[in-house]
Design a protein around this motif. Structure first.
Motif, PDB file in Angstrom:
ATOM      1  N   ALA A 140     -23.586   1.257 -21.606  1.00  0.00           N
ATOM      2  CA  ALA A 140     -24.790   1.382 -22.577  1.00  0.00           C
ATOM      3  C   ALA A 140     -25.809   0.466 -22.544  1.00  0.00           C
ATOM      4  O   ALA A 140     -26.955   0.876 -22.614  1.00  0.00           O
ATOM      5  N   GLY A 141     -25.473  -0.918 -22.142  1.00  0.00           N
ATOM      6  CA  GLY A 141     -26.630  -1.663 -21.747  1.00  0.00           C
ATOM      7  C   GLY A 141     -27.570  -1.192 -20.408  1.00  0.00           C
ATOM      8  O   GLY A 141     -28.688  -1.849 -20.163  1.00  0.00           O
ATOM      9  N   LEU A 142     -27.165  -0.136 -19.840  1.00  0.00           N
ATOM     10  CA  LEU A 142     -27.895   0.263 -18.467  1.00  0.00           C
ATOM     11  C   LEU A 142     -28.731   1.702 -18.826  1.00  0.00           C
ATOM     12  O   LEU A 142     -29.336   2.167 -17.862  1.00  0.00           O
ATOM     13  N   LEU A 143     -28.549   2.058 -20.047  1.00  0.00           N
ATOM     14  CA  LEU A 143     -29.110   3.559 -20.408  1.00  0.00           C
ATOM     15  C   LEU A 143     -30.377   3.305 -21.140  1.00  0.00           C
ATOM     16  O   LEU A 143     -30.515   2.349 -22.151  1.00  0.00           O
ATOM     17  N   ASP A 144     -31.316   4.196 -21.121  1.00  0.00           N
ATOM     18  CA  ASP A 144     -32.702   4.317 -21.965  1.00  0.00           C
ATOM     19  C   ASP A 144     -32.570   5.671 -22.490  1.00  0.00           C
ATOM     20  O   ASP A 144     -32.338   6.601 -21.386  1.00  0.00           O
ATOM     21  N   LEU A 145     -33.213   5.781 -23.588  1.00  0.00           N
ATOM     22  CA  LEU A 145     -33.561   7.114 -24.065  1.00  0.00           C
ATOM     23  C   LEU A 145     -34.411   7.834 -23.203  1.00  0.00           C
ATOM     24  O   LEU A 145     -35.262   7.540 -22.890  1.00  0.00           O
ATOM     25  N   ALA A 146     -34.206   9.194 -23.364  1.00  0.00           N
ATOM     26  CA  ALA A 146     -35.144   9.981 -22.423  1.00  0.00           C
ATOM     27  C   ALA A 146     -36.694   9.972 -22.962  1.00  0.00           C
ATOM     28  O   ALA A 146     -36.837  10.138 -24.336  1.00  0.00           O
ATOM     29  N   ARG A 147     -37.524   9.871 -22.313  1.00  0.00           N
ATOM     30  CA  ARG A 147     -38.832  10.017 -22.331  1.00  0.00           C
ATOM     31  C   ARG A 147     -39.304  11.633 -22.421  1.00  0.00           C
ATOM     32  O   ARG A 147     -38.387  12.392 -22.074  1.00  0.00           O
ATOM     33  N   ARG A 148     -40.446  12.141 -22.765  1.00  0.00           N
ATOM     34  CA  ARG A 148     -40.956  13.405 -22.639  1.00  0.00           C
ATOM     35  C   ARG A 148     -40.826  13.952 -21.184  1.00  0.00           C
ATOM     36  O   ARG A 148     -41.064  13.145 -20.418  1.00  0.00           O
ATOM     37  N   GLY A 149     -40.533  15.213 -21.119  1.00  0.00           N
ATOM     38  CA  GLY A 149     -40.275  15.837 -19.794  1.00  0.00           C
ATOM     39  C   GLY A 149     -39.005  15.666 -19.106  1.00  0.00           C
ATOM     40  O   GLY A 149     -39.063  15.888 -17.838  1.00  0.00           O
ATOM     41  N   HIS A 150     -37.809  15.521 -19.824  1.00  0.00           N
ATOM     42  CA  HIS A 150     -36.639  15.302 -19.581  1.00  0.00           C
ATOM     43  C   HIS A 150     -36.314  16.528 -18.756  1.00  0.00           C
ATOM     44  O   HIS A 150     -36.598  17.644 -19.443  1.00  0.00           O
ATOM     45  N   PRO A 151     -35.712  16.687 -17.583  1.00  0.00           N
ATOM     46  CA  PRO A 151     -35.396  18.036 -16.786  1.00  0.00           C
ATOM     47  C   PRO A 151     -34.369  18.813 -17.757  1.00  0.00           C
ATOM     48  O   PRO A 151     -34.146  20.057 -17.414  1.00  0.00           O
ATOM     49  N   TRP A 152     -33.363  18.255 -18.777  1.00  0.00           N
ATOM     50  CA  TRP A 152     -32.442  19.063 -19.470  1.00  0.00           C
ATOM     51  C   TRP A 152     -32.805  19.415 -20.790  1.00  0.00           C
ATOM     52  O   TRP A 152     -32.111  19.930 -21.495  1.00  0.00           O
ATOM     53  N   THR A 153     -34.169  19.099 -21.077  1.00  0.00           N
ATOM     54  CA  THR A 153     -34.694  19.469 -22.503  1.00  0.00           C
ATOM     55  C   THR A 153     -34.451  20.763 -22.776  1.00  0.00           C
ATOM     56  O   THR A 153     -34.987  21.798 -22.265  1.00  0.00           O
ATOM     57  N   GLY A 154     -33.834  20.915 -23.802  1.00  0.00           N
ATOM     58  CA  GLY A 154     -33.618  22.511 -24.435  1.00  0.00           C
ATOM     59  C   GLY A 154     -32.231  23.154 -23.711  1.00  0.00           C
ATOM     60  O   GLY A 154     -31.825  24.089 -24.173  1.00  0.00           O
ATOM     61  N   TRP A 155     -31.636  22.401 -22.720  1.00  0.00           N
ATOM     62  CA  TRP A 155     -30.303  22.863 -22.317  1.00  0.00           C
ATOM     63  C   TRP A 155     -29.276  22.609 -23.264  1.00  0.00           C
ATOM     64  O   TRP A 155     -29.213  21.792 -24.178  1.00  0.00           O
ATOM     65  N   SER A 156     -28.285  23.478 -23.336  1.00  0.00           N
ATOM     66  CA  SER A 156     -26.922  23.190 -23.805  1.00  0.00           C
ATOM     67  C   SER A 156     -25.813  23.029 -22.764  1.00  0.00           C
ATOM     68  O   SER A 156     -25.949  23.495 -21.860  1.00  0.00           O
ATOM     69  N   PHE A 157     -24.655  22.429 -23.247  1.00  0.00           N
ATOM     70  CA  PHE A 157     -23.534  22.065 -22.372  1.00  0.00           C
ATOM     71  C   PHE A 157     -22.541  22.280 -22.929  1.00  0.00           C
ATOM     72  O   PHE A 157     -22.117  22.160 -24.118  1.00  0.00           O
ATOM     73  N   SER A 158     -21.357  23.010 -22.249  1.00  0.00           N
ATOM     74  CA  SER A 158     -20.356  23.539 -22.651  1.00  0.00           C
ATOM     75  C   SER A 158     -19.303  22.190 -22.772  1.00  0.00           C
ATOM     76  O   SER A 158     -19.311  21.387 -22.099  1.00  0.00           O
ATOM     77  N   ALA A 159     -18.511  22.387 -23.906  1.00  0.00           N
ATOM     78  CA  ALA A 159     -17.483  21.321 -24.191  1.00  0.00           C
ATOM     79  C   ALA A 159     -16.175  21.220 -23.042  1.00  0.00           C
ATOM     80  O   ALA A 159     -15.796  20.218 -22.813  1.00  0.00           O
ATOM     81  N   GLY A 160     -16.054  22.330 -22.124  1.00  0.00           N
ATOM     82  CA  GLY A 160     -15.109  22.417 -21.096  1.00  0.00           C
ATOM     83  C   GLY A 160     -15.371  23.552 -20.141  1.00  0.00           C
ATOM     84  O   GLY A 160     -16.103  24.501 -20.735  1.00  0.00           O
ATOM     85  N   TRP A 161     -15.106  23.337 -18.998  1.00  0.00           N
ATOM     86  CA  TRP A 161     -15.183  24.430 -18.008  1.00  0.00           C
ATOM     87  C   TRP A 161     -14.757  25.863 -18.461  1.00  0.00           C
ATOM     88  O   TRP A 161     -13.367  26.012 -18.972  1.00  0.00           O
ATOM     89  N   GLY A 162     -15.569  26.811 -19.079  1.00  0.00           N
ATOM     90  CA  GLY A 162     -15.193  28.042 -19.298  1.00  0.00           C
ATOM     91  C   GLY A 162     -15.173  28.023 -21.061  1.00  0.00           C
ATOM     92  O   GLY A 162     -14.920  29.253 -21.360  1.00  0.00           O
TER      93      GLY A 162
END
Length: 307
Positions: free
Chosen positions: A229-251
């Motif tokens: 957690a101490g090494l992470l920063d919230l995304a700024r504008r223009g993140h390459p995954w903006t608008g993407w959705s991710f599956s909870a598991g493969w398939g």
């Protein structure tokens, strides 16, 4: 009692059991799901088998030099004409590795050595051809070492079975060895909060400079979560995954509730070798440690499995 074992290849497919009785073919998954309607080429190929026979094995689809699990999984949704078309485009094979019944004789009480010899004899005497294949097996250590180099085509590891063991359906009579590798990836998003991430969504840049999703870690232990957690920063504008959705598991069709973070933190993870055609890891990665000493440019490029 002998404890000599035979090693066989573990493949990227569906465990299955097929039985033939008076022309009736039953093809079931390990969980008991009936799959015959989805694989008409396997049902048609059962005419090659002796009557009153049952074989344990694995369904696989081979495409462009690799075992394509995603093609195999897609085929489960098809029936009728759709299944016939899919069989023509992505034909399945049944890789046999154990014999449970042969021409009406129950073989489950035979030692594995005898069952294996009878299975090989059936393949030879019946001249079985596609969709049937005999799973490679050996007791030779040098051959085993060679097999462990075949990960790129979808061979996930090895199964070890005692040669004197009988077949016990409710007991796991074998041990598994999976091929793993340690590698690096970039954290592009998380589940949970930035203050206490639950899992990390990982990516790698492709040859066009785009950050592509490669997989997700297992749930992080509390101490590891706090350290990351101490090494992470919230995304700024223009993140390459903006608008993407991710599956909870493969398939899976369930989507994750994620938070984008700046794709700057590199982590070292342990992964097994099962990947889909795009290069995504099919199983969760295990976080070894954060690598703040590395930059995203140090992470290997995303490449699909070699064909």
């Amino acid at each position: 009692m002998s404890h000599e074992t035979r090693q066989s290849l573990e493949k990227d497919g569906f465990r299955a059991l097929i039985s033939v009785d008076a022309g009736r073919v039953v093809l079931r998954s390990r969980r008991g799901t009936e799959m015959a309607a989805s694989f008409p080429e396997i049902v048609a190929g059962a005419a090659q088998l002796p009557d009153a026979t049952a074989i344990n094995g694995e369904l696989v689809v081979w495409e462009a030099g690799r075992l394509a699990f995603e093609r195999l999984q897609n085929r489960l949704q098809w029936r009728g004409a759709g299944a016939s078309r899919a069989a023509g485009e992505w034909p399945a094979h049944f890789v046999a590795f154990d014999l449970l019944r042969l021409s009406g004789t129950d073989t489950t009480g035979w030692p594995y050595r005898r069952r294996g010899a009878a299975l090989e004899s059936a393949f030879t005497s019946r001249r079985l051809s596609a969709p049937w294949a005999l799973c490679p097996s050996t007791t030779d250590p040098d051959t085993v070492r060679e097999w462990l180099t075949w990960a790129s085509v979808g061979m996930e590891g090895l199964l070890f079975k005692r040669l004197d063991s009988v077949y016990e359906p409710a007991v796991r009579g074998w041990r598994k060895y999976k091929v793993h590798e340690t590698t690096e990836a970039i954290v592009g998003a998380i589940t949970g909060s930035v203050a206490a991430p639950s899992s990390l969504l990982l990516g790698r840049y492709d040859d066009h400079g785009r950050l592509q999703y490669t997989g997700r870690t297992t749930t992080l232990a509390q101490a590891v979560s706090s350290a990351v957690a101490g090494l992470l920063d919230l995304a700024r504008r223009g993140h390459p995954w903006t608008g993407w959705s991710f599956s909870a598991g493969w398939g899976s069709r369930e989507t994750l509730d994620i938070t984008l973070v700046e794709p700057e933190l590199v982590v070292e993870v342990g992964v097994d070798v099962a990947r889909d055609a795009s290069g995504q890891w099919r199983h969760p990665a295990r976080l070894h440690r954060a690598r703040p000493d590395l930059s995203p440019a140090d992470v290997p490029r995303l490449t699909p499995p070699p064909y």
